[in-house]
Design a protein around this motif. Structure first.
Motif, PDB file in Angstrom:
ATOM      1  N   MET A   1       5.513  -8.514  10.404  1.00  0.00           N
ATOM      2  CA  MET A   1       6.130  -7.616   9.430  1.00  0.00           C
ATOM      3  C   MET A   1       5.372  -6.305   9.395  1.00  0.00           C
ATOM      4  SD  MET A   1       6.539  -7.886   5.264  1.00  0.00           S
ATOM      5  CE  MET A   1       8.071  -8.801   5.247  1.00  0.00           C
ATOM      6  N   ILE A   2       6.132  -5.218   9.438  1.00  0.00           N
ATOM      7  CA  ILE A   2       5.560  -3.909   9.164  1.00  0.00           C
ATOM      8  C   ILE A   2       6.302  -3.321   7.973  1.00  0.00           C
ATOM      9  CG2 ILE A   2       4.815  -3.540  11.520  1.00  0.00           C
ATOM     10  CD1 ILE A   2       7.209  -1.666  11.922  1.00  0.00           C
ATOM     11  N   SER A   3       5.629  -2.448   7.232  1.00  0.00           N
ATOM     12  CA  SER A   3       6.182  -1.938   5.981  1.00  0.00           C
ATOM     13  C   SER A   3       5.918  -0.452   5.849  1.00  0.00           C
ATOM     14  CB  SER A   3       5.561  -2.684   4.796  1.00  0.00           C
ATOM     15  OG  SER A   3       6.107  -2.233   3.574  1.00  0.00           O
ATOM     16  N   ARG A   4       6.809   0.211   5.149  1.00  0.00           N
ATOM     17  CA  ARG A   4       6.656   1.628   4.838  1.00  0.00           C
ATOM     18  C   ARG A   4       7.082   1.843   3.392  1.00  0.00           C
ATOM     19  NH1 ARG A   4       9.553   6.844   7.865  1.00  0.00           N
ATOM     20  NH2 ARG A   4       9.090   8.351   6.226  1.00  0.00           N
ATOM     21  N   THR A   5       6.281   2.562   2.640  1.00  0.00           N
ATOM     22  CA  THR A   5       6.634   2.872   1.256  1.00  0.00           C
ATOM     23  C   THR A   5       6.971   4.354   1.138  1.00  0.00           C
ATOM     24  OG1 THR A   5       4.316   3.271   0.669  1.00  0.00           O
ATOM     25  CG2 THR A   5       5.163   1.035   0.380  1.00  0.00           C
ATOM     26  N   PHE A   6       7.642   4.707   0.033  1.00  0.00           N
ATOM     27  CA  PHE A   6       8.104   6.070  -0.168  1.00  0.00           C
ATOM     28  C   PHE A   6       7.369   6.725  -1.327  1.00  0.00           C
ATOM     29  CE2 PHE A   6      11.944   3.716   1.365  1.00  0.00           C
ATOM     30  CZ  PHE A   6      11.882   4.191   2.670  1.00  0.00           C
TER      31      PHE A   6
ATOM     32  N   SER B   1      11.902   2.977  25.152  1.00  0.00           N
ATOM     33  CA  SER B   1      12.386   3.705  23.972  1.00  0.00           C
ATOM     34  C   SER B   1      13.898   3.824  24.025  1.00  0.00           C
ATOM     35  CB  SER B   1      11.752   5.093  23.879  1.00  0.00           C
ATOM     36  OG  SER B   1      12.137   5.889  24.985  1.00  0.00           O
ATOM     37  N   ALA B   2      14.494   3.959  22.860  1.00  0.00           N
ATOM     38  CA  ALA B   2      15.925   4.239  22.745  1.00  0.00           C
ATOM     39  C   ALA B   2      16.155   5.703  22.432  1.00  0.00           C
ATOM     40  CB  ALA B   2      16.554   3.361  21.671  1.00  0.00           C
ATOM     41  N   VAL B   3      15.296   6.263  21.589  1.00  0.00           N
ATOM     42  CA  VAL B   3      15.295   7.691  21.282  1.00  0.00           C
ATOM     43  C   VAL B   3      13.848   8.165  21.355  1.00  0.00           C
ATOM     44  CG1 VAL B   3      17.357   7.612  19.833  1.00  0.00           C
ATOM     45  CG2 VAL B   3      15.116   7.266  18.800  1.00  0.00           C
ATOM     46  N   GLY B   4      13.629   9.419  21.640  1.00  0.00           N
ATOM     47  CA  GLY B   4      12.263   9.917  21.692  1.00  0.00           C
ATOM     48  C   GLY B   4      11.490   9.355  22.873  1.00  0.00           C
ATOM     49  N   SER B   5      10.167   9.308  22.724  1.00  0.00           N
ATOM     50  CA  SER B   5       9.292   8.969  23.838  1.00  0.00           C
ATOM     51  C   SER B   5       8.639   7.604  23.729  1.00  0.00           C
ATOM     52  CB  SER B   5       8.185  10.028  23.956  1.00  0.00           C
ATOM     53  OG  SER B   5       7.356  10.021  22.786  1.00  0.00           O
ATOM     54  N   GLN B   6       8.879   6.882  22.612  1.00  0.00           N
ATOM     55  CA  GLN B   6       8.226   5.585  22.455  1.00  0.00           C
ATOM     56  C   GLN B   6       8.997   4.721  21.457  1.00  0.00           C
ATOM     57  OE1 GLN B   6       4.348   6.784  20.869  1.00  0.00           O
ATOM     58  NE2 GLN B   6       5.005   6.277  18.792  1.00  0.00           N
ATOM     59  N   SER B   7       8.699   3.438  21.502  1.00  0.00           N
ATOM     60  CA  SER B   7       9.180   2.492  20.488  1.00  0.00           C
ATOM     61  C   SER B   7       7.974   1.859  19.827  1.00  0.00           C
ATOM     62  CB  SER B   7      10.056   1.418  21.147  1.00  0.00           C
ATOM     63  OG  SER B   7       9.291   0.669  22.089  1.00  0.00           O
ATOM     64  N   VAL B   8       8.220   1.011  18.829  1.00  0.00           N
ATOM     65  CA  VAL B   8       7.140   0.248  18.224  1.00  0.00           C
ATOM     66  C   VAL B   8       7.247  -1.187  18.727  1.00  0.00           C
ATOM     67  CG1 VAL B   8       8.496  -0.175  16.107  1.00  0.00           C
ATOM     68  CG2 VAL B   8       6.013  -0.474  16.087  1.00  0.00           C
ATOM     69  N   LYS B   9       6.149  -1.694  19.250  1.00  0.00           N
ATOM     70  CA  LYS B   9       6.084  -3.056  19.783  1.00  0.00           C
ATOM     71  C   LYS B   9       5.459  -3.953  18.723  1.00  0.00           C
ATOM     72  CE  LYS B   9       4.218  -5.668  23.739  1.00  0.00           C
ATOM     73  NZ  LYS B   9       3.400  -5.549  24.983  1.00  0.00           N
TER      74      LYS B   9
ATOM     75  N   GLU C   1       0.842  -1.172   0.000  1.00  0.00           N
ATOM     76  CA  GLU C   1       0.000   0.000   0.000  1.00  0.00           C
ATOM     77  C   GLU C   1       0.891   1.241   0.000  1.00  0.00           C
ATOM     78  OE1 GLU C   1      -2.740  -0.169   3.258  1.00  0.00           O
ATOM     79  OE2 GLU C   1      -2.862  -2.344   3.129  1.00  0.00           O
ATOM     80  N   ASP C   2       0.386   2.334  -0.511  1.00  0.00           N
ATOM     81  CA  ASP C   2       1.162   3.572  -0.563  1.00  0.00           C
ATOM     82  C   ASP C   2       0.899   4.390   0.693  1.00  0.00           C
ATOM     83  OD1 ASP C   2       2.596   5.759  -1.178  1.00  0.00           O
ATOM     84  OD2 ASP C   2       1.385   6.394  -2.894  1.00  0.00           O
ATOM     85  N   HIS C   3       1.856   4.360   1.611  1.00  0.00           N
ATOM     86  CA  HIS C   3       1.737   5.161   2.822  1.00  0.00           C
ATOM     87  C   HIS C   3       2.676   6.355   2.804  1.00  0.00           C
ATOM     88  CE1 HIS C   3      -0.839   2.655   5.627  1.00  0.00           C
ATOM     89  NE2 HIS C   3      -0.822   1.990   4.496  1.00  0.00           N
TER      90      HIS C   3
ATOM     91  N   PHE D   1       2.500   0.280   8.063  1.00  0.00           N
ATOM     92  CA  PHE D   1       1.312  -0.561   8.131  1.00  0.00           C
ATOM     93  C   PHE D   1       1.729  -1.999   8.366  1.00  0.00           C
ATOM     94  CE2 PHE D   1       2.558  -0.778   3.728  1.00  0.00           C
ATOM     95  CZ  PHE D   1       2.198  -2.041   3.282  1.00  0.00           C
ATOM     96  N   THR D   2       0.822  -2.772   8.931  1.00  0.00           N
ATOM     97  CA  THR D   2       1.101  -4.138   9.349  1.00  0.00           C
ATOM     98  C   THR D   2       0.737  -5.114   8.239  1.00  0.00           C
ATOM     99  OG1 THR D   2       0.604  -3.545  11.632  1.00  0.00           O
ATOM    100  CG2 THR D   2       0.652  -5.883  11.100  1.00  0.00           C
ATOM    101  N   LYS D   3       1.670  -6.020   7.928  1.00  0.00           N
ATOM    102  CA  LYS D   3       1.403  -7.072   6.944  1.00  0.00           C
ATOM    103  C   LYS D   3       1.297  -8.448   7.599  1.00  0.00           C
ATOM    104  CE  LYS D   3       3.334  -6.503   2.855  1.00  0.00           C
ATOM    105  NZ  LYS D   3       4.343  -6.360   1.767  1.00  0.00           N
ATOM    106  N   GLN D   4       1.916  -8.597   8.758  1.00  0.00           N
ATOM    107  CA  GLN D   4       1.798  -9.812   9.573  1.00  0.00           C
ATOM    108  C   GLN D   4       1.879  -9.387  11.027  1.00  0.00           C
ATOM    109  OE1 GLN D   4       1.906 -13.339   9.191  1.00  0.00           O
ATOM    110  NE2 GLN D   4       1.900 -13.520   6.973  1.00  0.00           N
ATOM    111  N   GLY D   5       1.171 -10.093  11.924  1.00  0.00           N
ATOM    112  CA  GLY D   5       1.251  -9.789  13.331  1.00  0.00           C
ATOM    113  C   GLY D   5       0.565  -8.475  13.671  1.00  0.00           C
ATOM    114  N   THR D   6       0.982  -7.875  14.785  1.00  0.00           N
ATOM    115  CA  THR D   6       0.395  -6.615  15.229  1.00  0.00           C
ATOM    116  C   THR D   6       1.487  -5.610  15.568  1.00  0.00           C
ATOM    117  OG1 THR D   6       0.296  -7.325  17.554  1.00  0.00           O
ATOM    118  CG2 THR D   6      -1.622  -7.789  16.175  1.00  0.00           C
ATOM    119  N   MET D   7       1.129  -4.339  15.491  1.00  0.00           N
ATOM    120  CA  MET D   7       2.035  -3.232  15.757  1.00  0.00           C
ATOM    121  C   MET D   7       1.348  -2.265  16.709  1.00  0.00           C
ATOM    122  SD  MET D   7       3.425  -0.387  12.980  1.00  0.00           S
ATOM    123  CE  MET D   7       1.749   0.001  12.446  1.00  0.00           C
ATOM    124  N   SER D   8       2.091  -1.768  17.695  1.00  0.00           N
ATOM    125  CA  SER D   8       1.538  -0.762  18.595  1.00  0.00           C
ATOM    126  C   SER D   8       2.668   0.094  19.145  1.00  0.00           C
ATOM    127  CB  SER D   8       0.760  -1.417  19.744  1.00  0.00           C
ATOM    128  OG  SER D   8       1.614  -2.245  20.519  1.00  0.00           O
TER     129      SER D   8
END
Length: 404
Positions: free
Chosen positions: A96-101, A77-85, A40-42, A64-71
Motif C-alpha cells: 500500500m502506498i498513500s498520499r494525503t492532501f 511507463s504509460a505516460v511520462g518517463s516512469q511508473s511506480v513499481k 502522515e501529512d505529505h 509514502f509506503t505503508k506496506q511493501g516497497t515502492m520505487s
C-alpha cells in the motif's frame, strides 16, 4: 430524473467482481490493516474538479509506503518517463502506498482509474478516505503479461459513511495474504466523470437457448433492452439459439453481438484475430451489422494479442470486472459482473442508482436457481427504472454517450 446524494454504507461488504473466484487478492483486513494508522501529512493539491490524469508518478515525493516497497521504474511507463513499481515480499500481507492532501478534496462527481501492469492476475484497489477514516474502495481486474494500460475501476466496498466531497487521502493497494510475493506497476492515476443517471446494461453470453426461452419473456414483460453475445459457429447447435430466434430478438430491439466464432480461450489461440474476424463476418452476413461493433471475451480471458484483435474489429469489448464505474476510458475492456445472486444484484443496482454509476450485468445459461435470481433482479431493475432511479441502455448508447 432523481439525483441522490447519499451512499449505501456496508462496512465489510462483499466485493462484487466479474465472476466468482476471480479475485486473487485477500479481502481479509485484520488488526494490522494499515488503514488503521493515522496518515502522515505529505501534502499535495487535489483534482480541482478536473477529470483526466491526476498523477503521472513522475514525482513520488507525495507518496509514502505503508506496506511493501515502492520505487520508480524508468523502464516502464504509460505516460511520462516512469511508473511506480510496487512490491510485496513474503512477509508482507500486501502493498500500500498513500498520499494525503493539504485540504479536503471533492471527488463526489468522479471515479478513479489507473494504468496497471502485473505479473499475475490482480485486483488492485484505489481507496478514497475522509478525515474520519471512512472510505470507499474501487477495484479493477488486471490480467498478467499485458502492457501498462488504463483499466476501468468500479466500486467494490464502502466502509463506514465516507464523505466524498471531503476526501483527505488516497491509497493504492493490493492484499496478498501471507507468504505470497507480488509485483505490479502503476501509472496514470486518473479520474473520469460519473454519469448523470445510474445506468445499467443487461447481457447474455454464449447464445444459450435459455436466453430466448426463459430470458426473452421476462425482459419483454418489463420492456428491458438486452444484448446477446453469440459464438457464431455454434448458432443452431444443441442448446444454442438458432438464426430465427436471434432474428426475433433483434427485431424486438435486442443487440446481437459477437463472442468470437467459438468458445475457445483466445489466449491459447495461434490466431485470435481470425476467430474474432469470423464472428464479425457472420453477423454482417446475417443482418446483425449493428451488433458487429461489440464483443465479449469467451471465458473472460484475454491477452495482448486478443485485446489488439478486438480493438481492430470492434468499438467496445466487454470483460469481467467491477460495477458502479464512471465513463469508460479503456473501450476494449469494459467491465461487467457475471451471474450475480439476488443480494449482490440488489446492492449493485442500489449503488449504481445512488452514485450515478455505470454497471453491466451478464448471465450465462438461465437454469433453475440462476433463473430465479435473474427474474427477481429484472423485477427490481424495472421498478427502479420506472421510478427514474436507473436507465437501461445498450452498448451503442455507451459508445455514443459514456466514453471518456
Amino acid at each position: 430524473m432523481k439525483r441522490r446524494t447519499y451512499l449505501v454504507t456496508a462496512a465489510g461488504a462483499v466485493a462484487l467482481a466479474g465472476c466468482a473466484g476471480s479475485d486473487t487478492d485477500s479481502d481479509d483486513e485484520n488488526e494490522d490493516d494499515p488503514n488503521d494508522d493515522t496518515p502522515e501529512d505529505h501534502g499535495g493539491d487535489g483534482p480541482d474538479d478536473e477529470t483526466g490524469t491526476f498523477d503521472d508518478f513522475e514525482d513520488l515525493e507525495y507518496w509514502f509506503t505503508k506496506q511493501g516497497t515502492m520505487s520508480a521504474d524508468e523502464d516502464r511507463s504509460a505516460v511520462g518517463s516512469q511508473s511506480v513499481k510496487l512490491e510485496a515480499s513474503m512477509s508482507d500481507r500486501g502493498v500500500m502506498i498513500s498520499r494525503t492532501f493539504d485540504s479536503p478534496q471533492d471527488f463526489s462527481e468522479m471515479v478513479p482509474g489507473m494504468a496497471v501492469a502485473s505479473e499475475v492476475e490482480l485486483n488492485p484497489i484505489i481507496q478514497l478516505s475522509d478525515d474520519s477514516g471512512d472510505r470507499i474502495e474501487y477495484r479493477g481486474r488486471v490480467d498478467p503479461d499485458l502492457p501498462l494500460i488504463r483499466y476501468n475501476f468500479g466500486v467494490s466496498k464502502i466502509v463506514g459513511d465516507p464523505t466524498l466531497s471531503e476526501i483527505t487521502s488516497i491509497q493504492i493497494t493490493t492484499w496478498t495474504g501471507t507468504e505470497k510475493e507480488r509485483t505490479f506497476w502503476c501509472d496514470d492515476l486518473y479520474f473520469v466523470p460519473r454519469l448523470e443517471t445510474g445506468t445499467v446494461l443487461v447481457q447474455f453470453d454464449y447464445g444459450y437457448e435459455t436466453t430466448y426461452t426463459e430470458g426473452y419473456s421476462v425482459l419483454e414483460e418489463y420492456d428491458v433492452p438486452a444484448t446477446a453475445f453469440v459464438n457464431t459457429d455454434y448458432v443452431g447447435n444443441d442448446d444454442r439459439m438458432d438464426l430465427g430466434q436471434l432474428e426475433e430478438l433483434h427485431d424486438d430491439g435486442w443487440t446481437i453481438a459477437s463472442q468470437s466464432a467459438t468458445t475457445a480461450d483466445l489466449t491459447e489461440s495461434d490466431d485470435p484475430a481470425a476467430q474474432i474476424q469470423s464472428g464479425v463476418e457472420w453477423l454482417e452476413e446475417n443482418g446483425f451489422e449493428d451488433g458487429a461493433d461489440y464483443f465479449a471475451y469467451p471465458l473472460g480471458r484475454f491477452d495482448e494479442a486478443a485485446v489488439d484483435a478486438v480493438e481492430s474489429h470492434h468499438d467496445l469489448g466487454f470483460a469481467n470486472g467491477y460495477g458502479v464505474g464512471g465513463e469508460i476510458t479503456n473501450t476494449q475492456l469494459c467491465p461487467r459482473v457475471g451471474n450475480p445472486d439476488v443480494d449482490d444484484a440488489e446492492q449493485l443496482l442500489e449503488r449504481t442508482a445512488e452514485m450515478n454509476g455505470l454497471t453491466t450485468i451478464y448471465y450465462t445459461e438461465l437454469d433453475d436457481d440462476r433463473l430465479d435470481s435473474f427474474e427477481e433482479t429484472m423485477a427490481t431493475l424495472s421498478e427502479m427504472e420506472s421510478d427514474g432511479d436507473l436507465e437501461v441502455v445498450l452498448p451503442s448508447d455507451v459508445e455514443e454517450k459514456y466514453v471518456f
